[in-house]
Motif scaffolding. Structure first.
Motif, mmCIF file in Angstrom:
data_model
loop_
_atom_site.group_PDB
_atom_site.id
_atom_site.type_symbol
_atom_site.label_atom_id
_atom_site.label_comp_id
_atom_site.label_asym_id
_atom_site.label_seq_id
_atom_site.Cartn_x
_atom_site.Cartn_y
_atom_site.Cartn_z
ATOM 1 N N UNK A 1 37.931 36.604 43.344
ATOM 2 C CA UNK A 1 37.490 37.754 44.127
ATOM 3 C C UNK A 1 36.125 38.327 43.838
ATOM 4 N N UNK A 2 35.526 38.083 42.600
ATOM 5 C CA UNK A 2 34.457 38.677 42.410
ATOM 6 C C UNK A 2 33.420 37.492 42.086
ATOM 7 N N UNK A 3 32.072 37.755 42.435
ATOM 8 C CA UNK A 3 31.228 36.624 42.080
ATOM 9 C C UNK A 3 30.741 36.453 40.663
ATOM 10 N N UNK A 4 30.788 37.655 39.919
ATOM 11 C CA UNK A 4 30.522 37.868 38.547
ATOM 12 C C UNK A 4 31.884 38.428 37.779
ATOM 13 N N UNK A 5 32.379 37.996 36.859
ATOM 14 C CA UNK A 5 33.519 38.429 36.215
ATOM 15 C C UNK A 5 32.694 38.934 35.045
ATOM 16 N N UNK A 6 33.470 40.171 34.479
ATOM 17 C CA UNK A 6 33.315 40.802 33.084
ATOM 18 C C UNK A 6 34.529 40.541 32.252
ATOM 19 N N UNK A 7 34.671 40.930 30.985
ATOM 20 C CA UNK A 7 35.690 41.051 30.110
ATOM 21 C C UNK A 7 36.617 42.184 30.780
ATOM 22 N N UNK A 8 36.022 43.157 31.328
ATOM 23 C CA UNK A 8 37.046 44.301 31.858
ATOM 24 C C UNK A 8 37.893 43.516 32.997
ATOM 25 N N UNK A 9 37.059 42.813 33.638
ATOM 26 C CA UNK A 9 37.931 42.045 34.706
ATOM 27 C C UNK A 9 39.084 41.188 34.249
ATOM 28 N N UNK A 10 38.945 40.510 33.340
ATOM 29 C CA UNK A 10 39.769 39.715 32.645
ATOM 30 C C UNK A 10 40.991 40.651 31.988
ATOM 31 N N UNK A 11 40.680 41.813 31.598
ATOM 32 C CA UNK A 11 41.566 42.538 30.964
ATOM 33 C C UNK A 11 42.497 43.321 31.908
ATOM 34 N N UNK A 12 42.017 43.476 33.205
ATOM 35 C CA UNK A 12 42.736 43.931 34.290
ATOM 36 C C UNK A 12 43.592 42.838 34.931
ATOM 37 N N UNK A 13 43.137 41.764 34.967
ATOM 38 C CA UNK A 13 43.917 40.509 35.329
ATOM 39 C C UNK A 13 45.092 40.302 34.582
ATOM 40 N N UNK A 14 44.962 40.641 33.167
ATOM 41 C CA UNK A 14 46.123 40.415 32.284
ATOM 42 C C UNK A 14 47.149 41.557 32.507
ATOM 43 N N UNK A 15 47.061 42.681 33.356
ATOM 44 C CA UNK A 15 47.759 43.794 33.385
ATOM 45 C C UNK A 15 48.257 43.546 35.142
ATOM 46 N N UNK A 16 48.062 42.708 35.557
ATOM 47 C CA UNK A 16 48.262 42.521 37.227
ATOM 48 C C UNK A 16 49.728 42.236 37.463
ATOM 49 N N UNK A 17 50.267 43.239 38.356
ATOM 50 C CA UNK A 17 51.677 43.114 38.531
ATOM 51 C C UNK A 17 52.053 42.596 39.923
ATOM 52 N N UNK A 18 51.052 42.025 40.588
ATOM 53 C CA UNK A 18 51.316 41.220 42.054
ATOM 54 C C UNK A 18 52.157 39.994 42.000
ATOM 55 N N UNK A 19 52.919 39.688 42.656
ATOM 56 C CA UNK A 19 53.691 38.369 43.061
ATOM 57 C C UNK A 19 53.555 38.147 44.487
ATOM 58 N N UNK A 20 52.671 37.293 44.826
ATOM 59 C CA UNK A 20 52.190 37.008 46.297
ATOM 60 C C UNK A 20 53.589 36.499 46.988
ATOM 61 N N UNK A 21 54.347 35.774 46.374
ATOM 62 C CA UNK A 21 55.571 35.145 46.959
ATOM 63 C C UNK A 21 56.682 36.114 47.147
#
Length: 732
Positions: free
Chosen positions: A483-503
């Motif tokens: 979703x982002x062309x350039x990722x930061x450490x903060x993006x990875x931290x947000x990814x680890x706390x993501x609570x979405x299940x697409x299915x």
């Protein structure tokens, strides 16, 4: 009795007191060693020799997590009844049969000298803390004595952490073999790619024990420099294990002539499981490979031994353990179901003399991705997807495992015939990491792993396993990375706390479509309204997640075939996403309508009682002693709402939901490293560093975990000196 009371009403102990209690006399060191500590009691060890580093690490493990290491050994040896009494005897019998330490003597005999020296020094440090350190309060409650460790104990603990998660699915299937409908169940199990729920209470207890202690889940992602905001490769990893305290990881930093790294260690093991050096960072997820096979050994010769199981406050018990040429007869355990008179043996890669400790010690010294991959040539259990990034900007993944050279998997029955050479011969040709899939530098510049089927990232992989994550988590991770062309450490931290299940969103949409198609439209429109347009986010304040799960809990049992055991599609996410809508559509129209209307009617009063997902989905902060009968509630520190679900990136596992429940398995540690900066390494534990009840560092990281904050583990000496101000000097 007095130490037991001390565990129930622990005295509050500050950081300085815990540091002052570290044993410092009579240390078997060659020279002085400096340990720097931060405010969270994370140690950073600086030693003049590798063996002094190993000794000090063992000392620290024993001091901070002594009771935890002792209990890991008891589990690995099948000695839980010594602390839990007769209630644990059947579990001990099963653990003795599984034999986590069976290969340990041969593993130790084959160690290269560098490994032998390192582990011997580590065990010496662990024993020094065990024999000379202060007694933790819970040791008295459990009746633990001061028992020295051996290198073989270390191997057994490592093999316990390498438990094959397929066992629980296998054992549950054994309970169904021979029953009407088993052929259909096996086909559905293979298609869903997930095992069944435990067949009995003893098996459930064994399953909770093994899944809580073994690396059965996890997420990991790697980002190439071209996709990184810093211009260097980045890595993030969050293992999924039991959510009880103390955590099954310990944070450390270290430097000696051969080692310079930070990361996570399993208490009682002398290796970094996930970490970062100046040259490379790595994490991993469980491959969920079938590193075991079941064999019918009715026609094979069996050797028999009697084992004596000591029981606390009661007489010792004796049990039978039988071995076949294909492995131990697991159906001799009361908690493993079987057909009468049919001995089923377990062949496991963890009974082979492979060497995970040497593999991970070499990986910690690797200077690039190629050397890192080569380190895993003799790694067996638990099979892992290892993701890595290096200082040169390369990223990659490898398969760390030892698997039989199978042509395929059985189509009709998970139990193989030990008399059939075609079934046994693959175990004479074992594939190691060098013969299993790997990938470097994908063109999209990202890698993600979440226990998915290897067929999702490599064309025509060799037969690896049956039971994988259904792909929801890895799809969500990849979507967030892209979703982002350039990722930061903060993006990875947000990814680890993501609570979405697409299915979950797709399944809810499918259910709504079928409800809307009913004569007169969907019933209870106010109840179903939150599901319309729901994106699958299991945020703690989500009303939609609550309604969705309440509906599932009513629907799934109603779709069981007549005479079924009630342990089919409702037991796991893979079954739900694979079969729920399909099974609904297969019903006669009148029956389908009745099932849907009954599910909505049954869920409505439950939904009226609760506000949102977090009101029923609760994360308990508790010492593992919470499982004690009668006394357990004394070890609960807090209880709070939490987001996430079975297959969200921030995993908080659960079963069917009809009301409040406690999360006991999920994302319990986090790691992020950016290779642009030696100091850009952040870690967090659910819990804390110290296993001492009452310690200021026992649960001090829980607020960090909840808020998405972390602890920096730097590699530059000057940063370590500034951020780890407390200094302990150990001398020979």
């Amino acid at each position: 009795m007095l130490p037991g009371c001390g565990a129930l009403l622990p005295r509050q102990v500050g950081i300085e007191s815990r540091l002052a209690a570290l044993p410092r006399d009579g240390l078997a060191l060659q020279g002085p060693v400096t340990i720097r500590w931060n405010d969270h009691l994370v140690p950073w060890v600086e030693a003049g020799s590798d063996t002094d580093l190993a000794f000090t690490l063992g000392l620290v493990h024993g001091h901070l997590r002594g009771v935890q290491v002792a209990l890991l050994r008891l589990v690995a040896q099948g000695r839980l009844a010594e602390v839990a009494g007769p209630l644990a005897t059947d579990i001990d019998h099963a653990l003795r049969i599984l034999g986590f330490g069976r290969a340990a003597p041969e593993v130790v005999r084959r160690w290269p000298e560098e490994t032998r020296a390192f582990v011997t020094a580590f065990v010496a440090g662990l024993n020094h803390a065990t024999l000379h350190g202060p007694r933790p309060p819970e040791a008295g409650l459990l009746g633990l004595g001061r028992e020295p460790y051996t290198p073989e104990d270390v191997v057994a603990i490592g093999r316990l952490a390498g438990t094959d998660i397929n066992w629980l699915g296998y054992f549950s299937l054994l309970a169904e073999r021979g029953k009407p409908g088993f052929a259909r169940l096996w086909v559905r199990t293979r298609e869903a790619g997930a095992g069944l729920a435990p067949a009995n209470s003893g098996q459930a207890a064994l399953g909770a024990l093994l899944t809580g202690l073994s690396r059965s889940g996890s997420n990991a992602v790697a980002v190439a420099p071209g996709r990184s905001a810093s211009g260097a490769a980045m890595l993030a990893s969050d293992p999924h294990l039991g959510l009880s305290l103390p955590n099954l990881w310990l944070l450390v930093g270290m430097r000696s002539p051969s080692y310079h790294l930070v990361g996570m260690m399993v208490p009682g093991l002398p290796i970094i499981g996930l970490g970062r050096s100046p040259d490379i960072a790595w994490g991993g997820t469980n491959l969920r490979a079938a590193s075991s096979d079941l064999f019918d050994v009715s026609a094979q010769p069996l050797t028999e031994a009697e084992v004596r199981i000591r029981q606390r406050l009661w007489f010792a018990a004796t049990r039978r353990v039988r071995l076949s040429p294909q492995g131990p007869v697991v159906t001799d355990a009361a908690v493993v179901p079987s057909r009468p008179g049919e001995p089923i043996a377990l062949r496991w890669a963890g009974h082979e003399p492979a060497d995970e400790i040497t593999a991970l010690l070499r990986a910690a010294r690797a200077r690039d991705g190629e050397a890192f991959r080569a380190s895993f040539a003799n790694f067996a259990v638990s099979p892992q997807n290892m993701l890595w990034v290096d200082r040169a900007g390369r990223i990659g993944r490898l398969t760390a495992a030892l698997l039989p050279d199978r042509a395929g998997f059985p189509a009709t029955d998970p139990v193989l015939d030990a008399a059939d050479p075609a079934a046994t011969s693959p175990w004479r040709r074992l594939r190691d990491g060098g013969a299993l899939p790997h990938l470097e530098d994908p063109p999209e510049g990202i890698l993600a792993s979440a226990n998915e089927n290897p067929a999702s990232w490599v064309k025509a992989p060799p037969p690896i396993g049956y039971f994988f994550s259904d792909g929801d988590r890895v799809a969500r991770l990849r979507a967030l990375l892209q979703a982002r062309p350039r990722l930061t450490a903060a993006d990875l931290a947000a990814l680890q706390r993501d609570t979405v299940a697409p299915k979950a969103a797709a399944l809810a949409e499918g259910l709504l479509a079928r409800l809307d198609a009913l004569p007169g439209g969907a019933p209870e429109p106010a109840l179903l309204a939150p599901l319309r347009g729901w994106d699958g986010d299991y945020a703690a304040d989500s009303r939609a997640a609550l309604v969705f799960e309440l509906l599932l809990a009513r629907l799934a049992p109603a779709l069981q075939p007549e005479g079924g055991s009630g342990r089919g599609p409702e037991t796991g996410w893979n079954f739900l996403t694979t079969f729920l809508l399909r099974d609904l559509d297969a019903l006669p129209p009148a029956r389908c309508e009745a099932v849907l209307r009954a599910a909505v009617a049954g869920a409505a009063p439950d939904a009226a009682r609760y506000r949102d997902w977090g009101e029923v989905h609760r994360l308990r902060v508790a010492h593992w002693l919470v499982n004690l009968p009668l006394l357990g509630r004394a070890f609960v520190l807090a209880d709070f709402p939490v987001g996430g679900s079975r297959e969200t990136p921030m995993k908080t596992g659960h079963g069917m939901v009809t009301g409040p429940h406690e999360v006991s398995f999920g994302s319990m540690a986090r790691q992020i490293s950016d290779m642009a900066d030696l100091d850009a390494n952040w870690f967090t534990l659910f819990g804390g560093q110290d296993g001492w009840l009452g310690s200021a560092a026992f649960a001090d990281q829980v607020p960090l975990w909840r808020e998405g904050r972390s602890i920096r583990l730097p590699l530059r000496p000057e940063t370590v000196a500034a951020e780890y101000p407390r200094v302990t000097v150990l001398r020979p």
